[in-house]
Motif scaffolding. Structure first.
Motif, PDB file in Angstrom:
ATOM      1  N   ILE A 182       0.827  -1.207   0.000  1.00  0.00           N
ATOM      2  CA  ILE A 182       0.000   0.000   0.000  1.00  0.00           C
ATOM      3  C   ILE A 182       0.861   1.256   0.000  1.00  0.00           C
ATOM      4  N   ALA A 183       2.065   1.180   0.571  1.00  0.00           N
ATOM      5  CA  ALA A 183       2.984   2.310   0.528  1.00  0.00           C
ATOM      6  C   ALA A 183       3.489   2.550  -0.893  1.00  0.00           C
ATOM      7  N   VAL A 184       3.648   1.482  -1.666  1.00  0.00           N
ATOM      8  CA  VAL A 184       4.055   1.627  -3.073  1.00  0.00           C
ATOM      9  C   VAL A 184       2.966   2.378  -3.840  1.00  0.00           C
ATOM     10  N   GLU A 185       1.701   2.040  -3.598  1.00  0.00           N
ATOM     11  CA  GLU A 185       0.601   2.728  -4.270  1.00  0.00           C
ATOM     12  C   GLU A 185       0.544   4.200  -3.875  1.00  0.00           C
ATOM     13  N   GLN A 186       0.857   4.502  -2.621  1.00  0.00           N
ATOM     14  CA  GLN A 186       0.872   5.891  -2.189  1.00  0.00           C
ATOM     15  C   GLN A 186       1.993   6.676  -2.873  1.00  0.00           C
TER      16      GLN A 186
END
Length: 574
Positions: A265-269
């Motif tokens: 989810i940090a990659v998507e952010q």
């Protein structure tokens, strides 16, 4: 020429008591607030207004706000032509002033600042009203000037007005998509250039539902950035993960997600920040009273001023209101789904009758729970004939639907077991429902159909307080079957019910329907019956399915707030 001094004593106009929803919305505003109608008379106030103005609600409601309150700096009556608030009110536009004066009930003068905006009282665009939010101001004090900060927090008056608008707009719809659309319009571009909404599904899956951007005065969606998201890690300290766990609201910038990611989810952010160019964002949980529903991200790209910790309480308040609205919308949608499933199981499948076409339709009440007391039925009897029925139990909710199922099943049992005319079967039904059901009143048409010679069909029926069936010949001649009419079910009267019979010629169409098809608020029942007759005659040449669909589309009133059950059959051409 100056206006008369006694203008403030103009007779108080009676106004309806404000609704609980309107009063609650005003009480949520942490300073003085009141609403005036299109004539400028006060129709609702909050408790803070009563305290600030030293006037009770009874002393305020029904009075012209300008005459009662507005004063000049020395306490003099203020001519309407010199009143900025009055001018904005008549122009139906938002306005504000930093220094003005209201007259208090004790004769003193209250220096105020105010904000005024058009206000939709019912949430449906109907009544025209105006919201006034005011805040007491102290006389200016000489102080040593200080350097201006890089970013000023939103003034308290504007913050309260925005929260009041948020409450009003988000609580006036039960559609989740509409709630999200209104949420985005509230924060973009007023608070930021971007709005992002991540929602948690009932299966604990995260979906990036909205990525919206203010562009050239309008909002555009970045659908390429929307879609499913990786799961939320339990121990992540990253801002979005914390918000989606309901831990806290947090600020983020471009460097926040430049460090090595701790989860997908940090990659998507990081992808979101890179694609949107956001240099600063405030991220807050979207909570209901029971659970965390998602997270709201408000970001800035074109606006060079970064968010500061003083901005977080406002974003949190908006997200909290959005959570309550979304939770209500989800509960409503869940209820509608349950109701639809129940309705599908309650309404029967039609039997196959040789040489006879038959079709049915059910349209739920548009503003009810998708089920109601209207019903249709058709089934084969033990002697080979066919029973037809259409009825209406009072109400359109789950209770009415349950009562409808009881009445329909009892009618089926009596019709199958008793080899008697329709009138006697309905008499038995009337006697029974008063003792073994909770149904208070109902109407029904019960008919018996059996073939005759040369392509004709014999129809016998009785009518218990229901709209009359309509017979249409293949040449477009129409006839309402008004014979066999008796009182509705549930009155307790013990009167003999009449029967009627008629030979249906080849190629004729019979329509049994409920009153939702013909009743139109503001028009007589005869108007609806004539409309049904006219369109049925014009559609007589259509195939039965098309005939039924077109009849519903043309005849059902546009403002109909009742469900409709319809059964149509056609005898074969010979």
């Amino acid at each position: 020429m100056a206006e008369p001094v006694n203008r403030q004593n103009r007779r108080q106009r009676a106004v309806p008591a404000p609704s609980a929803g309107l009063t609650g919305a005003l009480e949520a505003i942490g300073t003085g607030a009141y609403v005036v109608d299109e004539e400028g008379c006060i129709i609702a106030v909050n408790a803070r207004t009563e305290r600030l103005l030293a006037r009770s609600a009874d002393d305020l409601l029904g009075h012209d706000a300008h005459d009662l309150l507005h004063r000049g700096p020395q306490g003099q009556l203020l001519p309407r032509t010199q009143c900025t608030m009055r001018q904005a009110f008549h122009a139906r536009r938002a306005a504000q002033a930093d220094q003005d004066h209201f007259a208090r009930g004790d004769g003193s003068l209250l220096p105020i600042s105010w904000t005024l905006a058009p206000y939709d009282v019912d949430g449906d665009g109907g009544d025209s009203a105006t919201l006034v939010v005011f805040h007491p101001v102290e006389p200016p004090v000489e102080t040593v000037p200080e350097p201006e900060p890089a970013a000023e927090p939103m003034p308290e008056l504007e913050r309260l007005a925005l929260l009041a608008e948020t409450t009003t707009r988000l609580t006036s719809t039960l559609d989740a998509e509409e709630t999200l659309r209104r949420l985005v319009e509230l924060v973009v571009p007023r608070l930021g250039d971007w709005a992002v909404v991540d929602l948690i599904s009932e299966h604990d899956e995260v979906w990036r539902t909205v990525v919206a951007h203010a562009e050239d005065g309008s909002l555009s969606r970045r659908e390429d950035l929307q879609g499913p998201m990786p799961p939320v890690p339990e121990s992540s300290a990253m801002p979005l993960s914390r918000a989606l766990r309901g831990v806290a609201s947090t600020l983020a910038d471009q460097q926040t997600y430049r460090q090595p990611p701790d989860a997908g989810i940090a990659v998507e952010q990081r992808r979101l920040f890179d694609a949107t160019g956001m240099h600063s964002a405030a991220i807050a949980p979207i909570r209901s009273t029971r659970d965390v529903l998602g997270a709201l991200t408000v970001g800035r790209s074109e606006n060079p001023v970064p968010f500061t910790p003083t901005d977080l309480p406002l974003i949190e308040d908006i997200a909290r209101r959005a959570g309550l609205a979304l939770d209500n919308a989800r509960l409503y949608q869940r209820q509608r789904k349950i109701a639809e499933t129940m309705q599908n199981h309650l309404l029967p499948q039609m039997p196959s009758v040789t040489d006879l076409e038959m079709t049915v339709r059910y349209l739920p009440a548009p503003h009810a729970s998708q089920v109601g007391g209207d019903w249709y039925d058709a089934f084969s009897l033990s002697d080979g004939s066919t029973a037809l029925a259409v009825g209406d139990v009072v109400g359109h909710d789950l209770e009415a639907a349950a009562g409808m199922a009881q009445v329909r099943n009892m009618l089926r049992a009596y019709a199958w077991s008793q080899q008697e005319p329709p009138s006697r079967i309905v008499e038995r039904l009337d006697e029974a429902i008063q003792h073994i059901t909770d149904v208070s009143m109902a109407t029904v048409v019960l008919a018996r159909l059996e073939p005759e010679e040369q392509g004709h069909w014999r129809l016998s029926w009785t009518n218990a307080g229901h709209p009359p069936p309509l017979l249409i010949s293949r040449d477009g001649l129409t006839q309402y079957l008004t014979a066999g009419h008796g009182i509705l079910l549930g009155t307790g009267a013990r009167t003999a019910r009449p029967d009627a019979d008629l030979s249906l010629p080849p190629g004729s169409t019979l329509v049994l329907y409920t009153d939702g098809l013909i009743e139109d608020r503001g028009h007589t029942l005869d108007t609806g019956l004539n409309r049904l007759r006219q369109h049925a005659a014009a559609l007589a040449h259509r195939p039965l399915g098309a005939f039924t669909d077109q009849l519903l589309r043309r005849v059902r009133p546009a403002g109909n707030d009742d469900d409709v059950a319809l059964l149509a059959l056609r005898t074969p051409n010979r």
